[in-house]
Enzyme design. Structure first.
Site, mmCIF file in Angstrom:
data_model
loop_
_atom_site.group_PDB
_atom_site.id
_atom_site.type_symbol
_atom_site.label_atom_id
_atom_site.label_comp_id
_atom_site.label_asym_id
_atom_site.label_seq_id
_atom_site.Cartn_x
_atom_site.Cartn_y
_atom_site.Cartn_z
ATOM 1 N N SER A 292 -10.415 0.138 7.006
ATOM 2 C CA SER A 292 -9.739 0.093 5.733
ATOM 3 C C SER A 292 -8.923 -1.119 5.397
ATOM 4 O O SER A 292 -8.437 -1.195 3.977
ATOM 5 C CB SER A 292 -8.699 1.458 5.878
ATOM 6 O OG SER A 292 -9.339 2.560 5.671
ATOM 7 N N SER B 77 -9.990 2.181 2.714
ATOM 8 C CA SER B 77 -8.995 2.886 1.783
ATOM 9 C C SER B 77 -8.203 2.135 1.125
ATOM 10 O O SER B 77 -7.391 2.584 0.330
ATOM 11 C CB SER B 77 -8.182 4.096 2.809
ATOM 12 O OG SER B 77 -7.458 3.088 3.573
ATOM 13 N N LYS C 129 0.815 -1.391 0.075
ATOM 14 C CA LYS C 129 0.100 0.178 -0.051
ATOM 15 C C LYS C 129 0.869 1.212 -0.010
ATOM 16 O O LYS C 129 2.004 1.329 0.572
ATOM 17 C CB LYS C 129 -0.874 0.025 1.054
ATOM 18 C CG LYS C 129 -1.917 1.056 1.387
ATOM 19 C CD LYS C 129 -3.040 1.065 2.528
ATOM 20 C CE LYS C 129 -3.736 1.926 2.585
ATOM 21 N NZ LYS C 129 -4.982 1.921 3.756
#
Lengths: 95, 492
Positions: B183, B159, B79
């Site tokens: 998330s 997210s 990420k």
């Protein structure tokens, strides 16, 4: 508590975000929507309740008071938008 | 040979050790898949092909000597929230410009130390603020999942939308992610993948771009519960560089997977039966209860009376901490600078106005407001006290049970734009996940079925503090009973 355009202007200033005049009204509306929703926390009786810190009791770790890092000037400056002679270059702040 | 990109992480690691295929072969397979697919899926925002091949070659050299770490040669995605030395890291925000860290986050370093191969950086909501990945500076990823008979693009959640897209579309074996309000778990539920957020403090936050420091935790997204356990075991560590890191040994969670849950007491919190919840979610939850009963667990009804206050508390605590954390982005030391009228104040204000997106600005204003003079006690302090009440609810419930079973999300994945302009409607996505962040507890999302339109739905297991083992055991029991085999139909 209701937020008006002046409050948004003040808060934007504190947050150091330039908000154009025409956005102040719509933002006040959005913030009021969120704040009204948040207001329901006032229903909770929190008298005598400690503020949450951590779910797992722990003390902050201690370490020897010695230098563990440093002498990496070039690394620190590597991502600077502007630098010269080993310094950050910033807009003039003293006349 | 089966398609290498479709292997689970555990099978790939075994195949590499057995020299069934080389690290270079599997890395090349992923790179060529990314090359074909990423233009449609937008999962990666940086592809580090050269670095990946070099890492793979180094892994092959070790594997040839019968050496190597626990993930030797296994290609992973990262990420964009994790700092990676020499590789652009922006948390998908314009304000970070072309920021290229000179240091590595502890979580990613732990993975490289065990031989993992980095494929690239994955899309996310800007500074992890969002539930649909629409706030990314690079545009949203497209979930590989679509409703049956529909071409509408769906969100992979947020997210960690890029991580979920990449794992579910076989663009990496597993990925790192982070969870501040859900998330990791919401994207997992939306894409039929497994995601776990460990107890606060298990994973080091060093080198993770900060959002809300008292809530942020790293964790993996993976294809199976066992893979998630393997990833988490390696990602977690006691770290002197993060003062909130727990100085406790990391348990061998991989060994929890497959252990019997006979006799375990599973709590079902009545407050998670929310108004307007689709019947399918309700049915799935009941199905989960039945599976766990059949596996020998005892079901207990419990109450978490302060549940409804979790989201409002979160929307004070998270923006407040964000407004403090994101004060560092001033255009002076790193990131993209905008000069405005040339004065220092105008440089700050213009840099931040142009660099932060709409949702980030909205949260920074909320956060600044609730922390401004005279309001601290009414908002932030009160919210932190409500957090204590929420944690006490959990502690009381855990006197009667060993873990909790809840739905992971209030709906299946939605389409882009379907939530309208109301920020609060978007925030409600995190209704089942946010409580575990506020209380600091471990929680896992595991795929359990599909809805009538063929989209994945997930269940969540919340454990006691430090009891990730219970999460893994129960999730593995659900995984086994659900035998979730649905795959997105390839359209890309």
């Amino acid at each position: 508590m209701s937020v008006d355009k002046n409050t948004v202007r003040k808060v934007a200033r504190l947050a150091r975000i330039a908000v154009p005049e025409e956005r102040l009204g719509p933002l006040a509306g959005e913030l009021n929507g969120i704040l009204a929703w948040i207001e329901q926390l006032n229903e909770v009786d929190v008298d005598g309740v400690e503020a949450m810190t951590t779910p797992v009791a722990m003390t902050l770790p201690m370490r020897e008071d010695v230098v563990t890092d440093g002498n990496i000037r070039d690394q620190v400056l590597a991502n600077a938008p502007r630098s010269e002679d080993g310094f950050f270059v910033v807009p003039k702040v003293v006349e | 040979m089966t398609n290498l990109t479709q292997l689970t992480l555990s099978d790939a690691v075994d195949g590499l050790k057995a020299k069934t295929f080389s690290a270079k072969e599997i890395t090349q397979a992923f790179l060529s898949e990314i090359d074909k697919s990423n233009q449609h899926l937008n999962a990666y925002v940086v592809v580090t092909a050269d670095k990946a091949l070099k890492m793979a070659e180094a892994s092959d050299a070790k594997l040839a000597k019968g050496k190597g770490g626990r993930l030797e040669g296994a290609p992973l995605g990262v990420k964009d929230l994790f700092c990676t030395a020499g590789v652009r890291t922006t948390a998908c925000s314009n304000i970070l410009g072309e920021f290229t860290p000179t240091y590595e986050s502890t979580v990613t370093q732990n993975l490289w130390d065990q031989g993992a191969v980095m494929l690239g950086k994955l899309n996310m909501d800007e500074f992890a603020m969002g539930s649909s990945n629409e706030t990314s500076r690079f545009g949203p990823p497209a979930s590989p999942w679509r409703r049956e008979g529909s071409n509408a693009k769906l969100t992979a959640g947020g997210s960690s939308g890029g991580s979920a897209t990449a794992v579910s579309a076989d663009l990496c074996l597993a990925a790192t992610a982070s969870d501040t309000g859900g998330s990791i778990r919401q994207p997992a539920a939306f894409t039929g993948t497994v995601g776990i957020k460990p107890t606060y403090g298990r994973a080091s936050r060093y080198g993770m771009v900060a959002f809300a420091s008292s809530l942020d935790q790293a964790g993996p997204l993976a294809k199976t519960v066992k893979d998630a356990a393997l990833m988490l075991e390696i990602m977690c560590s006691a770290d002197a560089k993060d003062s909130t890191s727990l100085h406790l040994p990391v348990p061998e969670w991989t060994k929890s997977v497959g252990k019997s849950i006979k006799g375990m007491r599973i709590g079902v919190p009545k407050e998670y039966r929310v108004d307007g919840m689709p019947e399918e979610i309700e049915k799935l939850w009941q199905q989960g209860v039945d599976w766990l009963k059949a596996a020998g667990a005892k079901i207990v009804d419990v109450s978490l009376p302060h549940t409804k206050y979790a989201l409002p508390a979160y929307y004070i605590v998270a923006p407040a901490e964000a407004s403090s954390n994101l004060a560092r982005y001033d255009g002076i030391r790193y990131g993209a600078r905008q000069s405005g009228d040339g004065s220092l104040t105008s440089t700050y204000e213009t840099t931040r106005a142009k660099g932060f997106g709409t949702e980030v600005q909205r949260r920074l204003l909320i956060g600044t407001y609730v922390l401004s003079a005279g309001y601290y006690d009414a908002y932030y302090l009160r919210a932190q006290k409500v957090r204590t009440k929420i944690l006490e609810d959990f502690e009381k419930a855990f006197e009667q049970c060993d873990a909790l079973l809840t739905p992971a999300t209030p709906s299946a994945a939605f389409g882009y734009g379907e939530k309208g302009d109301d920020p609060v409607a978007m925030y409600l996505n995190d209704i089942f996940t946010v409580t575990a962040n506020l209380a600091g507890l471990p929680a896992i999302a595991v795929p359990a079925g599909v809805d009538s339109q063929g989209l994945p739905l997930g269940l969540q297991v919340i454990g006691k503090a430090l009891d990730e083992e219970a999460c893994f055991k129960v999730a593995a029991a659900i995984e086994q009973a659900a035998a979730f085999k649905a795959r997105p139909k390839r359209w890309w």
